[in-house]
Design an enzyme around this catalytic site. Structure first.
Site, PDB file in Angstrom:
ATOM      1  N   LYS A   1       0.839  -1.200   0.000  1.00 44.77           N
ATOM      2  CA  LYS A   1       0.000   0.000   0.000  1.00 44.77           C
ATOM      3  C   LYS A   1       0.874   1.249   0.000  1.00 44.77           C
ATOM      4  CE  LYS A   1      -3.920  -2.263   2.150  1.00 44.77           C
ATOM      5  NZ  LYS A   1      -4.546  -2.715   3.386  1.00 44.77           N
TER       6      LYS A   1
ATOM      7  N   GLN B   1      -4.932  -1.304   9.550  1.00 47.29           N
ATOM      8  CA  GLN B   1      -4.846  -2.650   8.981  1.00 47.29           C
ATOM      9  C   GLN B   1      -5.492  -3.687   9.908  1.00 47.29           C
ATOM     10  OE1 GLN B   1      -3.478  -3.393   5.839  1.00 47.29           O
ATOM     11  NE2 GLN B   1      -4.329  -5.418   6.217  1.00 47.29           N
TER      12      GLN B   1
ATOM     13  N   ASP C   1     -11.383   3.033   4.013  1.00 46.96           N
ATOM     14  CA  ASP C   1     -11.793   1.627   3.961  1.00 46.96           C
ATOM     15  C   ASP C   1     -13.323   1.504   3.921  1.00 46.96           C
ATOM     16  OD1 ASP C   1     -10.006  -0.426   3.663  1.00 46.96           O
ATOM     17  OD2 ASP C   1      -9.458  -0.547   5.787  1.00 46.96           O
TER      18      ASP C   1
END
Ligand code: NDP
Length: 304
Positions: A53, A97, A120
């Site tokens: 990422k 994460q 997200d």
């Protein structure tokens, strides 16, 4: 044989589009979109994801902020970092994460991220906005699937879609997005009766289950488009053994690619299908968040 939907190639196109917009924003407004990624602990898979990422964020010309925390970090410390990132004007997107170590309250952390920085799309406000058809930050994996479907079909209006799996991160938002694009949507799960016959009614079949090669060719309507979200690692004795004597492994999806590919009109492979689109959509969401935060026009084709 079905057409293969090449997620790797499509993701590269999305990243190029993002990079072009980032350059324009930098030149015209002197703003650099920024993504902060928080990683707690040393889970090897999570470390690989976070590294990828960060690398792709920089390659698109964005700023990347990484916060790597010890596995025993407590809730108060983690919440303080989220608050700091919420307040930082250089940070337009925040991603924590998952999974977090068991002693941490994942729900509290996800809901502490400002909804407009929640790239997200897991914040309860974004879930509600998506469900009511309003402007939301949309979870990256289903967004990537939607982009591939729109690219393949143009309009999805009136198509029958079956989504197998009802998780909050894939199945449910996928169903919401397909509904928003005027599909007739059915969600299947572990209690669904005669799932095979149900799947066979689908013009669009999305598998997000986590069971290796569960969906076989006889579940697929001839000519249907099959999107395989699954990532499963299985033993591959045909590849031999590793140095430690254990059997080598390979990645497969939730769909049996060979048999389904004989019946479907189009299908995504694993690897090289949905997976690469997920990070590309994370970058697209960060760009969208930056545009919204600064009152700039949103990039076309990179949002739901
Ligand atoms: P979850 O485990 O959270 O959800 C799985 C869903 O599948 C559940 O709703 C479950 O039903 C359903 N299910 C399980 N067994 C069956 C069965 N036999 N028949 C019908 N339905 C079943 O998984 P996720 O949604 O998080 O992930 C799904 C897959 O997608 C995994 O392989 C994961 O690795 C992959 N993934 C890939 C991503 C990518 O970037 N490509 C990103 C995220 C996930 P019930 O609710 O009834 O238990």
């Amino acid at each position: 044989m079905a057409d293969i939907i090449d997620g790797k190639e499509f993701a590269a196109k999305v990243r190029a589009q993002v990079a072009e917009h980032v350059t324009a924003i930098k030149n015209d407004h002197n703003i650099t979109p920024g993504l902060a990624v928080v990683l707690v602990g040393e889970d090897p898979a999570s470390q690989v994801y976070v590294r990828n990422k960060g690398k792709q964020t920089l390659e698109c010309g964005m700023a990347s902020f990484e916060h790597k925390l010890d596995v025993d970090t407590d809730q108060t410390t983690l919440m303080a970092i989220i608050e700091k990132l919420n307040a930082d004007p250089a940070v337009h997107g925040i991603l924590c994460q998952l999974p977090l170590p068991k002693h941490l309250d994942e729900e509290e952390v996800l809901n502490a991220i400002l909804p407009e920085k929640d790239v997200d799309g897991f914040h309860i406000s974004n879930v509600g906005l998506l469900a009511t058809g309003q402007k939301a930050m949309v979870p990256c994996t289903p967004l990537g699937c939607l982009m591939m479907l729109r690219e393949k079909h143009g309009s999805l209006s009136g198509m029958n879609a079956v989504v197998v799996g009802r998780s909050n991160i894939v199945g449910k938002p996928m169903a919401q997005l397909l509904l928003r694009d005027s599909c007739t949507v059915t969600i299947a799960h572990s209690r669904t009766k005669d799932i095979e016959a149900l799947c066979k009614t689908a013009d669009i079949l999305v598998a997000a289950v986590g069971r290796p090669e569960m969906v076989t060719g006889d579940w697929v309507k001839p000519g249907a488009t099959v999107i395989d979200v699954g990532i499963n690692r299985i033993d591959a004795p045909e590849k031999g053994t590793k140095e430690d004597g254990s059997v080598k492994t390979r990645l497969v999806g939730d769909v049996d690619f060979t048999s389904a590919g004989e019946v479907a009109g189009a299908i995504t492979p694993v690897p090289g299908g949905v997976g690469p689109m997920t990070i590309a959509c994370l970058l697209a969401n960060t760009l969208t968040a930056c545009c919204r935060a600064n009152g700039l026009a949103e990039p076309q084709g990179l949002t739901a």
